[in-house]
Write a protein that holds these residues in place. Structure first.
Motif, PDB file in Angstrom:
ATOM      1  N   SER A  30     -40.184  80.081 -31.029  1.00  0.00           N
ATOM      2  CA  SER A  30     -39.605  81.174 -31.824  1.00  0.00           C
ATOM      3  C   SER A  30     -39.562  82.500 -31.084  1.00  0.00           C
ATOM      4  O   SER A  30     -38.938  83.458 -31.573  1.00  0.00           O
ATOM      5  N   THR A  31     -40.199  82.581 -29.919  1.00  0.00           N
ATOM      6  CA  THR A  31     -40.231  83.846 -29.177  1.00  0.00           C
ATOM      7  C   THR A  31     -39.303  83.841 -27.967  1.00  0.00           C
ATOM      8  O   THR A  31     -39.209  84.843 -27.259  1.00  0.00           O
ATOM      9  N   TRP A  32     -38.624  82.738 -27.730  1.00  0.00           N
ATOM     10  CA  TRP A  32     -37.798  82.608 -26.531  1.00  0.00           C
ATOM     11  C   TRP A  32     -36.309  82.618 -26.831  1.00  0.00           C
ATOM     12  O   TRP A  32     -35.850  81.996 -27.802  1.00  0.00           O
ATOM     13  N   TRP A  33     -35.534  83.296 -25.967  1.00  0.00           N
ATOM     14  CA  TRP A  33     -34.108  83.032 -25.909  1.00  0.00           C
ATOM     15  C   TRP A  33     -33.940  81.580 -25.471  1.00  0.00           C
ATOM     16  O   TRP A  33     -34.671  81.097 -24.603  1.00  0.00           O
ATOM     17  N   MET A  34     -32.978  80.910 -26.058  1.00  0.00           N
ATOM     18  CA  MET A  34     -32.704  79.525 -25.685  1.00  0.00           C
ATOM     19  C   MET A  34     -31.252  79.400 -25.232  1.00  0.00           C
ATOM     20  O   MET A  34     -30.365  80.105 -25.742  1.00  0.00           O
ATOM     21  N   TYR A  35     -31.048  78.518 -24.283  1.00  0.00           N
ATOM     22  CA  TYR A  35     -29.745  78.359 -23.654  1.00  0.00           C
ATOM     23  C   TYR A  35     -29.276  76.905 -23.737  1.00  0.00           C
ATOM     24  O   TYR A  35     -30.082  75.973 -23.665  1.00  0.00           O
ATOM     25  N   TRP A  36     -27.971  76.745 -23.831  1.00  0.00           N
ATOM     26  CA  TRP A  36     -27.321  75.478 -23.566  1.00  0.00           C
ATOM     27  C   TRP A  36     -26.531  75.647 -22.266  1.00  0.00           C
ATOM     28  O   TRP A  36     -25.803  76.624 -22.095  1.00  0.00           O
ATOM     29  N   VAL A  37     -26.706  74.692 -21.386  1.00  0.00           N
ATOM     30  CA  VAL A  37     -25.940  74.669 -20.138  1.00  0.00           C
ATOM     31  C   VAL A  37     -25.377  73.275 -19.969  1.00  0.00           C
ATOM     32  O   VAL A  37     -25.814  72.331 -20.636  1.00  0.00           O
ATOM     33  N   ARG A  38     -24.406  73.137 -19.087  1.00  0.00           N
ATOM     34  CA  ARG A  38     -23.808  71.826 -18.856  1.00  0.00           C
ATOM     35  C   ARG A  38     -23.466  71.640 -17.387  1.00  0.00           C
ATOM     36  O   ARG A  38     -23.326  72.614 -16.646  1.00  0.00           O
TER      37      ARG A  38
END
Length: 118
Positions: A30-38
């Motif tokens: 809950s404290t992190w930016w989260m990313y989707w990459v491909r």
């Protein structure tokens, strides 16, 4: 131990939809930016989308704007990517990443394959 597990990939026809999930453990999600990459065949990692810890800020690469929607459920430590109007060029292995250092394989999951083809 940080763990990220992607799921939801598969084979879909152009114009179809998929919803990817990324279940996480071992860190304060809950404290992190989260990313989707491909990563498409023969190409490098490409940032697709990101979301702030509280979901107020979201970002998308130009090629997916208006078609993909990122979301998260902090109570379930899970990240999502709703992908609509899929195109052949969206074919890739999709990874979720803890934070912006997505080139670090220790901060990514194992990936889930998305194939868009008729």
């Amino acid at each position: 131990q940080v763990q990220l597990v992607e799921s939801g990939g598969g084979l879909v026809q152009p114009g179809g939809s998929l919803r990817l999930s990324c279940t996480t453990s071992g860190f304060a999600f809950s404290t992190w930016w989260m990313y989707w990459v491909r990563q498409a065949p023969g190409k490098g990692l490409e940032w697709v989308s990101r979301i702030s810890p509280g979901s107020k800020q979201k970002g998308y690469t130009d090629s997916v704007k208006g078609r993909f929607t990122v979301s998260r459920d902090n109570a379930k430590n899970t990240l999502y990517l709703q992908m609509d109007s899929l195109k052949a060029e969206d074919t890739a292995v999709y990874y979720c990443s803890q934070g912006a250092d997505y080139h670090n394989p220790l901060l990514r999951g194992q990936g889930t394959q998305v194939t868009v083809s008729s």
